[in-house]
Each structure stands twice: as structure tokens, then as C-alpha cells.
Design a protein around this motif. Sequence first.
Motif, mmCIF file in Angstrom:
data_model
loop_
_atom_site.group_PDB
_atom_site.id
_atom_site.type_symbol
_atom_site.label_atom_id
_atom_site.label_comp_id
_atom_site.label_asym_id
_atom_site.label_seq_id
_atom_site.Cartn_x
_atom_site.Cartn_y
_atom_site.Cartn_z
ATOM 1 N N ASP A 134 -24.850 -37.123 -22.770
ATOM 2 C CA ASP A 134 -25.829 -37.640 -23.721
ATOM 3 C C ASP A 134 -26.422 -36.442 -24.474
ATOM 4 N N VAL A 135 -26.088 -36.326 -25.761
ATOM 5 C CA VAL A 135 -26.558 -35.202 -26.564
ATOM 6 C C VAL A 135 -27.182 -35.734 -27.848
ATOM 7 N N PRO A 136 -28.137 -35.005 -28.436
ATOM 8 C CA PRO A 136 -28.762 -35.467 -29.687
ATOM 9 C C PRO A 136 -27.813 -35.314 -30.867
ATOM 10 N N ASP A 137 -28.176 -35.927 -31.968
ATOM 11 C CA ASP A 137 -27.339 -35.864 -33.172
ATOM 12 C C ASP A 137 -27.360 -34.480 -33.806
ATOM 13 N N THR A 138 -28.506 -33.798 -33.682
ATOM 14 C CA THR A 138 -28.611 -32.454 -34.273
ATOM 15 C C THR A 138 -28.360 -31.404 -33.208
ATOM 16 N N PRO A 139 -27.805 -30.284 -33.594
ATOM 17 C CA PRO A 139 -27.531 -29.234 -32.604
ATOM 18 C C PRO A 139 -28.826 -28.697 -31.991
ATOM 19 N N VAL A 140 -28.718 -28.352 -30.727
ATOM 20 C CA VAL A 140 -29.825 -27.680 -30.020
ATOM 21 C C VAL A 140 -29.415 -26.220 -29.872
ATOM 22 N N GLU A 141 -30.006 -25.367 -30.703
ATOM 23 C CA GLU A 141 -29.570 -23.979 -30.764
ATOM 24 C C GLU A 141 -30.563 -23.059 -30.055
ATOM 25 N N LEU A 142 -29.997 -21.973 -29.552
ATOM 26 C CA LEU A 142 -30.812 -20.950 -28.906
ATOM 27 C C LEU A 142 -30.100 -19.617 -29.030
ATOM 28 N N ALA A 143 -30.819 -18.532 -28.718
ATOM 29 C CA ALA A 143 -30.238 -17.192 -28.733
ATOM 30 C C ALA A 143 -29.841 -16.824 -27.318
ATOM 31 N N GLY A 144 -28.562 -16.527 -27.123
ATOM 32 C CA GLY A 144 -28.096 -16.191 -25.787
ATOM 33 C C GLY A 144 -26.644 -15.787 -25.781
ATOM 34 N N ASP A 145 -26.114 -15.621 -24.565
ATOM 35 C CA ASP A 145 -24.721 -15.249 -24.362
ATOM 36 C C ASP A 145 -23.939 -16.538 -24.116
ATOM 37 N N ALA A 146 -23.097 -16.926 -25.049
ATOM 38 C CA ALA A 146 -22.399 -18.213 -24.968
ATOM 39 C C ALA A 146 -21.500 -18.291 -23.750
ATOM 40 N N SER A 147 -20.762 -17.221 -23.455
ATOM 41 C CA SER A 147 -19.827 -17.275 -22.329
ATOM 42 C C SER A 147 -20.561 -17.403 -21.002
ATOM 43 N N ARG A 148 -21.688 -16.689 -20.867
ATOM 44 C CA ARG A 148 -22.433 -16.762 -19.608
ATOM 45 C C ARG A 148 -23.130 -18.114 -19.461
ATOM 46 N N LEU A 149 -23.647 -18.655 -20.551
ATOM 47 C CA LEU A 149 -24.264 -19.976 -20.463
ATOM 48 C C LEU A 149 -23.222 -21.043 -20.178
ATOM 49 N N HIS A 150 -22.017 -20.884 -20.742
ATOM 50 C CA HIS A 150 -20.928 -21.802 -20.400
ATOM 51 C C HIS A 150 -20.615 -21.702 -18.909
ATOM 52 N N GLN A 151 -20.704 -20.497 -18.353
ATOM 53 C CA GLN A 151 -20.467 -20.307 -16.922
ATOM 54 C C GLN A 151 -21.518 -21.047 -16.100
ATOM 55 N N VAL A 152 -22.761 -21.055 -16.571
ATOM 56 C CA VAL A 152 -23.824 -21.782 -15.859
ATOM 57 C C VAL A 152 -23.521 -23.274 -15.834
ATOM 58 N N VAL A 153 -23.193 -23.848 -17.014
ATOM 59 C CA VAL A 153 -22.933 -25.286 -17.081
ATOM 60 C C VAL A 153 -21.692 -25.642 -16.267
ATOM 61 N N ALA A 154 -20.650 -24.823 -16.385
ATOM 62 C CA ALA A 154 -19.424 -25.094 -15.636
ATOM 63 C C ALA A 154 -19.684 -25.035 -14.145
ATOM 64 N N ASN A 155 -20.531 -24.087 -13.713
ATOM 65 C CA ASN A 155 -20.844 -23.973 -12.285
ATOM 66 C C ASN A 155 -21.600 -25.194 -11.798
ATOM 67 N N LEU A 156 -22.558 -25.694 -12.598
ATOM 68 C CA LEU A 156 -23.309 -26.883 -12.185
ATOM 69 C C LEU A 156 -22.398 -28.102 -12.119
ATOM 70 N N LEU A 157 -21.473 -28.222 -13.064
ATOM 71 C CA LEU A 157 -20.539 -29.362 -13.037
ATOM 72 C C LEU A 157 -19.587 -29.257 -11.855
ATOM 73 N N ALA A 158 -19.082 -28.062 -11.597
ATOM 74 C CA ALA A 158 -18.194 -27.869 -10.440
ATOM 75 C C ALA A 158 -18.947 -28.139 -9.150
ATOM 76 N N ASN A 159 -20.194 -27.748 -9.098
ATOM 77 C CA ASN A 159 -21.015 -27.973 -7.900
ATOM 78 C C ASN A 159 -21.209 -29.472 -7.679
ATOM 79 N N ALA A 160 -21.470 -30.224 -8.770
ATOM 80 C CA ALA A 160 -21.632 -31.672 -8.646
ATOM 81 C C ALA A 160 -20.326 -32.338 -8.217
ATOM 82 N N ARG A 161 -19.217 -31.879 -8.790
ATOM 83 C CA ARG A 161 -17.919 -32.468 -8.435
ATOM 84 C C ARG A 161 -17.553 -32.165 -6.983
#
Length: 473
Positions: free
Chosen positions: A348-375
Motif C-alpha cells: 500500500d503506497v501513496p500516489d505521490t512519491p515519498v522522497e528522502l535523502a539517503g543511501d538507496a542500496s542500504r535502505l533497500h537492504q533494510v526493507v529486504a531484510n525486514l521482508l526476509a525476516n517476515a517470510r
Amino acid sequence: MVAFILVMIGISTSAILSQVLYVNLGAQVDEAAASIQPRTAFQSTAVQVLQSGFFDSGTLLVMNSRSGLSGAVVGDTGARALTDDDLGGIADSLQAADTGEQTVELPNLGEYRVRAFPTPGSNSVFLVGLPLSQVTGTIGAILTTVALVTAGGLLLLAVVIAIVIRLGLRPLRAVAETATRVASLRMDQGDVSITERVPAEQVDAHTEIGQVGTALNTLLDRVDASLSARQRNEEMMRRFVADASHELRTPLASIRGFSELSLRAMRQAQDDESRQRISLAVETTEQSLERIQAQSLRMTTLVEDLLLLARLDEGQELVYGSVDLTRLAVEAVGDARPAGPDHSWTIDVPDTPVELAGDASRLHQVVANLLANARTHTPAGSVVAVSVAHEGSEAVLRVHDDGPGIDPSVASQLFERFARADRSRDRKTGGTGLGLSIAKAIVDAHHGTITVRSTPGDTTFEVRLPAKPADPA
């Protein structure tokens, strides 16, 4: 200082009283002279004058009449005449005294307060005097009394001050005793717990000394908490070292076994040059190399995780840029679906982008880790829901699942390093316990927070990161 003030008060009081007594004595001399003056016209000698009336003991009279110079003094038994020697000595003392001086030392009589008065009907004068012995005695008694009272007051003051200081320093002694007991504890090893505290009755936030006790108790609380945290970290470190040794030993043993198997197959192929033997050796070597590669990758992942944590601790490893958290979450869910086909994935995501300043690869690692942890920690058929939102000045990502939840005994340590929900070495979920600690380190490096709420059937990981403002103006 107090003693000096008391002494000065005593001296001042004595001086004032002495002046008052001297004035009173002068008045008594004038009173005696007033009584003597009319009698000198009828009496020819001093002794007769003093015997003709009632005068205080010690009253002195020297007069010059028709019968010549005479003198007398009132004693305990009445008036007695002075001898010629006494009169000569008195005359010498009076001649030696200053004209304005009224206090003289008289031979055989002591100090006297004297004054000259005119004789009625004659050009001569007569002297009347009273002894200073009573005045000096009174002054001496006053000085003695003042000295005794001052000494007693100082002694009493010293006792009161000693008691007050002792009572006032009681909290400080309690602080010193507590600090001494704490200093004797062994804190260099083992499970150390500081139970010593300054007693509550010796702690008062309204006094300076009481505040010292409060500060010491606060310090001991924090030191005790730090020691407990250190002990927990040491225990987790020891457990991690044991687990990491086990994790590394397994792939190393596999690498060694498959390498030996490959070498043995190759030697056998060299001894037997048949085509069948060579084909079997090639097949065995190929399988062994695949296993060796898999185990090497497993060891590399562990080492890279440790290296990443070390670099994040040093403030390194982040490359900042503009990150669309909405797109990142969609991509992470797309990557997770093939790995968990037996789970239900929603986003569930909004229609407009939610932007922030950060490291994309490391933040992707955070989300991937949470999804892998849930799975990993939910059974097949569980629903994993991902949502992204812009709340105030924060970008919020939530990962929710309806699995069995997190064991309460490990929930408080979930983001600590080397912690795992499944602590057994033969666990089915695998992993080294670094995933969530790495996720937390990455989020912390982005000045965000990561939290978890879990009950059976409802577990939600929430990541909050500073977001770019929707309106840059």
C-alpha cells in the motif's frame, strides 16, 4: 571570629560600666563634701568633722583650720586622725598629680578619688575623697564575670557547632561510606551488580550535601546499568563467537571435504586412464567446486555483514542521494515474491512519491531484510503487508505480518547484535543474528528509528526516516 567579637563586647561593656561607676563615685564625693562643708565652720579638726555626722567607710577629709592642717579617715570603728607622716605623704601625692587629675595613690590608703572644695568664711580649701577599692572590685568582678561568661559561651558554642557540623556532615559520611564500599567491589570481570546506594534518609535535594548523595545514587544507577549492558554484550559476544565459529566451521569442513574428494577423484582418474573414470572424475570435481563455491559465498556473507557493521559504527559506508521510498518498497516486494511464493504479499503506497535523502542500496537492504525476516519466521499462507506513508516531516515504512509473533523473552533484544529469535545451532531459520542489527545501524545512520510491535497474529516493524518537505518553499 566569634571569640573576638565576644571579647570585644566584654571589654566595651566593662569600659562603659567603669565610666558609670567613676561618675557615681564622683557624685558620692560631691554628696559627702556637701555634708562636710557646713560642719567645717564649727569644728576645728578633720576628725571632729567626720565624728559629727554619718559618713561612708573610707571617707577621707583633709582640712586647714585655725588649729593647723589636720586629716582623718572613716574606718570600721569610726573616724581616726591621720598622722603627720600620712599627711605629708598625701601632700606629696597631691603635688605630684596633674592639676586635672582626681584619682591619686595615697600612702597607706590606696587609690582615692579626691576633690578640693572651698571652706566657708575662709580662703582655704578642704579635700574630700572616697576610695576606689569598691569601684575596682566591682570592675574586677564584672571582668571576671564577662570572662567566665565568654569562656562558657565559647565552650557551649563549640559544642553546639560540633553537634551541628556532625549532624550536617552525616549525609556526607554516608556518601563516603557508600563510595568506599563501591570502590571495594570487583568490576573487572564476571556479572557485576552495584547494589550499594546512599540511604534515602541521607538524600535531600534541598541541601548541597544531600544533592551530592542524590548525584552519587544517580551515578551508581547509570554505572550499574552500564555494567549490566556490558555483561549482556559480553554474553552475546561469547555466544556469537561460538555461533560464528560453528557457522564458519561448517563451510570450511565442506570445502575441505569436497576438495579432498575432488583430489581423490583426479588421482584415481590419473591411475586409470579409462574414459569412464575421467568422466566420473570431471563430474565429481564439478559438483565439489559448486559446493565449495556455495560455502565460500556463505562465509563471505558473514564476513561482509561484520565488516558492514564495523564501517557503520565508524560513520562510513553510506552514499547519500535522493531516494524514492515508494519505488524502493515496490521493488523490494517484487524481489521477495519469488523467494516466498507460499506467502501472500500486499503493498500500500501513496500516489505521490515519498522522497528522502539517503543511501538507496542500504535502505533497500533494510526493507529486504525486514521482508526476509517476515517470510522466514511465519508459516506458509501468512500475509505480509508493506505500506509507505508521508507523516509530517517523516517518511514511514511498515512491514506487517499475521504470523505467530515474537517471543517476549527476546523482543527487547531483537535489534541487538548477534541476537536471534531461534538460538539453537540447528535452527531452521539460519542466519547469524546480524540482520536486524544491521538494519538498525543503517536506520540510525540516516537519523531515523526502527521499532517493532508484536502480539500473536499481529507483528509490525516500523521504520521512520526524515523525509524531504513536500513543498521546498
